[in-house]
Every structure is written in C-alpha cells, then in structure tokens.
Write a protein that holds these residues in place. Structure first.
Motif, PDB file in Angstrom:
ATOM      1  N   PRO A   1     -13.107 158.138  23.759  1.00  0.00           N
ATOM      2  CA  PRO A   1     -13.712 159.585  23.234  1.00  0.00           C
ATOM      3  C   PRO A   1     -12.492 160.265  22.913  1.00  0.00           C
ATOM      4  O   PRO A   1     -12.701 161.232  21.906  1.00  0.00           O
ATOM      5  CB  PRO A   1     -14.288 160.104  24.259  1.00  0.00           C
ATOM      6  N   MET A   2     -11.513 160.190  23.681  1.00  0.00           N
ATOM      7  CA  MET A   2     -10.163 161.211  23.397  1.00  0.00           C
ATOM      8  C   MET A   2      -8.882 160.226  23.403  1.00  0.00           C
ATOM      9  O   MET A   2      -8.666 159.438  23.923  1.00  0.00           O
ATOM     10  CB  MET A   2     -10.073 162.197  24.439  1.00  0.00           C
ATOM     11  N   GLN A   3      -8.001 160.476  22.276  1.00  0.00           N
ATOM     12  CA  GLN A   3      -6.692 160.046  22.447  1.00  0.00           C
ATOM     13  C   GLN A   3      -5.946 161.068  21.770  1.00  0.00           C
ATOM     14  O   GLN A   3      -5.918 161.775  21.237  1.00  0.00           O
ATOM     15  CB  GLN A   3      -6.711 158.726  21.270  1.00  0.00           C
ATOM     16  N   SER A   4      -4.590 160.734  22.461  1.00  0.00           N
ATOM     17  CA  SER A   4      -3.493 161.786  21.944  1.00  0.00           C
ATOM     18  C   SER A   4      -2.329 160.952  21.889  1.00  0.00           C
ATOM     19  O   SER A   4      -1.756 160.432  22.762  1.00  0.00           O
ATOM     20  CB  SER A   4      -3.526 163.036  23.186  1.00  0.00           C
ATOM     21  N   TRP A   5      -1.504 161.372  20.566  1.00  0.00           N
ATOM     22  CA  TRP A   5      -0.403 160.353  20.290  1.00  0.00           C
ATOM     23  C   TRP A   5       0.603 161.501  19.977  1.00  0.00           C
ATOM     24  O   TRP A   5       0.758 161.618  18.433  1.00  0.00           O
ATOM     25  CB  TRP A   5      -0.777 159.569  19.146  1.00  0.00           C
ATOM     26  N   GLY A   6       1.364 162.004  20.826  1.00  0.00           N
ATOM     27  CA  GLY A   6       2.199 163.141  20.642  1.00  0.00           C
ATOM     28  C   GLY A   6       3.595 162.792  19.937  1.00  0.00           C
ATOM     29  O   GLY A   6       4.147 161.443  20.321  1.00  0.00           O
ATOM     30  N   THR A   7       4.163 163.422  18.963  1.00  0.00           N
ATOM     31  CA  THR A   7       5.331 163.182  18.343  1.00  0.00           C
ATOM     32  C   THR A   7       6.525 164.303  18.163  1.00  0.00           C
ATOM     33  O   THR A   7       7.659 163.910  18.430  1.00  0.00           O
ATOM     34  CB  THR A   7       5.211 163.074  16.542  1.00  0.00           C
ATOM     35  N   ARG A   8       6.075 165.630  18.341  1.00  0.00           N
ATOM     36  CA  ARG A   8       7.033 166.770  18.644  1.00  0.00           C
ATOM     37  C   ARG A   8       6.441 167.610  19.735  1.00  0.00           C
ATOM     38  O   ARG A   8       6.741 168.760  19.423  1.00  0.00           O
ATOM     39  CB  ARG A   8       6.878 167.216  17.189  1.00  0.00           C
TER      40      ARG A   8
END
Length: 251
Positions: A13-20
């Motif tokens: 349902p939720m994903q987070s793929w941080g870069t900065r």
C-alpha cells in the motif's frame, strides 16, 4: 553461456524510496532506487550495514525496474517533541514532511552472478532480517517471488535463465485486480499500444542515459555514501499475453 536474472514483485500500500532526504524533508523517487533495493537484499541475506564488501557485491548486480502500476505520491507529517535546540538552551517541537508512494506496483529484475542470485532467491523466501520498502512499516503485501505452490497470487518469477531485458519485456503483468486487467485488455485491443515505464542500469555515456545518485558505496550508520549510476528510462509494450490470468509466471 546463459544469463541469469532474478525477478521480484514489489507490492505494498505504501513504499518510500528516498534519494535526497535531508533534515525535515524526506523525499521519495517514483520507483525503487538502487540503494533501497540493495538495502532490502542485504537485510534478506543478513549482510550488516558496515560490510562494505558485501554491499558492493550486491550493488554490482545490474538492475532494471518495470512500473506495472504508477503510484500516487502522498505526504504525511511526523512530529518529534522535546528536540534540543541548536543553541542547547531549550527544546522544541519539529514537524517533518515525509513523502511516499501509495498503491504502486513494480517488477524489479536483477542480473549477474547466478550463484549470488540463487542465494538471494533463497534469502528473500526466508529473510535473515525483516524486509520492507523504504520504511519499516511499509511491508510487502504478497511474496516477492514465486514459491512453486499452486494457487498463490501472481508474483515475481524468481530465478530464470533469461537476460534482464527479456524478462522486463515478457514477464506477466503483476496487476491482480480483475477490473484493471479487463480495462487494459480493452485498451490494447482499441488503441493497439499500451506501454509500461522502465528504468534500467545502462553503463556508458550515451546521450539517452540519466545519472542517478543512488549507487550505494557504504550503508554504515553515520557513514552513508553513494555514487552515481547511469540509467536508461524507456518503455515496454503491455501485451494481452502478459495480462492474461492464464499466464501464471515466466518459466
């Protein structure tokens, strides 16, 4: 010599793929990052964050992502109380902005050493440490790869003797919702052209390449370091054969 690939399904349902992500703003990319996927695989294998050699071996695998369902970017707020002030004279309340993808669905394919891929296949089925999609609360809603049991939901094919580009083009569509599959079949028959976005590691300096600053060098606490990698953003056609529920998975 055949080329081996490992196909995984990333569905939650939720994903987070941080870069900065910095300070009170935590961003997310619109698809899984190399650092995020390597971190997930390291957790499955039991590779510690400070094991730079183990992280490097995973990061050396070529990675491709097919976006089977574009997610909606959402934002939530986290409040931290009693945070010491920068002057050390008191405390304050901090509100951070955290972005995530809602209802996204990805096919993630890794290509490289068949022995390492086989270990990863087994580790993903029985992970040493919990695996999640960017945050500990964002856990998978279905297995990342097929177990071979009858009646399981469509998921990643697992280890196959095919190059990554072929898997991205031919792997069954991961969408489970019957109404969505029917809608796409109608669109294919009507327009004759429905495509899925892809992001593929593409070594070289071609003009079609983009640079992403998400190749992990070190994931150690307090010493997280990254390098750039070149990717090629493209698309593959979605065909009726990929949508058909009778096609369970690649073989």
């Amino acid at each position: 010599m055949s080329t081996s690939s490992l196909a995984l399904c990333f569905d939650a349902p939720m994903q987070s793929w941080g870069t900065r992500s910095r300070f009170i703003v935590r961003d997310t990319a619109t698809e899984p990052t190399k650092s995020g996927v390597v971190g997930l695989l390291a957790a499955a294998l039991g590779v510690p964050r400070h094991d730079d050699a183990g992280i490097a071996a995973l990061a050396a695998l070529r990675m491709g992502v097919r976006v089977d369902r574009e997610g909606l970017m959402e934002r939530d707020f986290h409040t931290a109380q009693n945070v010491p002030s920068t002057l050390g004279t008191g405390h304050r309340t901090i509100v951070s902005h955290r972005y995530y993808l809602a209802d996204a669905l990805f096919l993630v394919v890794l290509e490289g050493d068949s022995g390492l891929l086989a270990r990863l296949r087994d580790a993903v089925r029985r992970p040493r440490w919990p695996i999640f999609f960017g945050r500990k609360a964002f856990v998978p809603t279905r297995p990342l790869l097929a177990s071979g049991h009858d009646g399981e939901p469509r998921t990643g094919a697992g280890l196959v003797d095919r190059p990554m580009d072929t898997v991205l083009t031919e792997h069954p569509w991961l969408e489970l919702r019957h109404d969505a599959r029917k809608q796409e079949v109608r669109a294919i028959r009507g327009a004759g052209s429905v495509t899925l976005r892809t992001i593929v590691d593409s070594p070289g300096t071609g003009l079609e390449n983009e640079l992403r600053y998400d190749h992990p060098v070190s994931l150690a606490s307090g010493d997280r370091r990254f390098a750039t990698r070149a990717v090629r953003v493209g698309e593959v056609p979605l065909t009726e054969e990929m949508v058909s529920p009778e096609v369970a998975r690649c073989s």
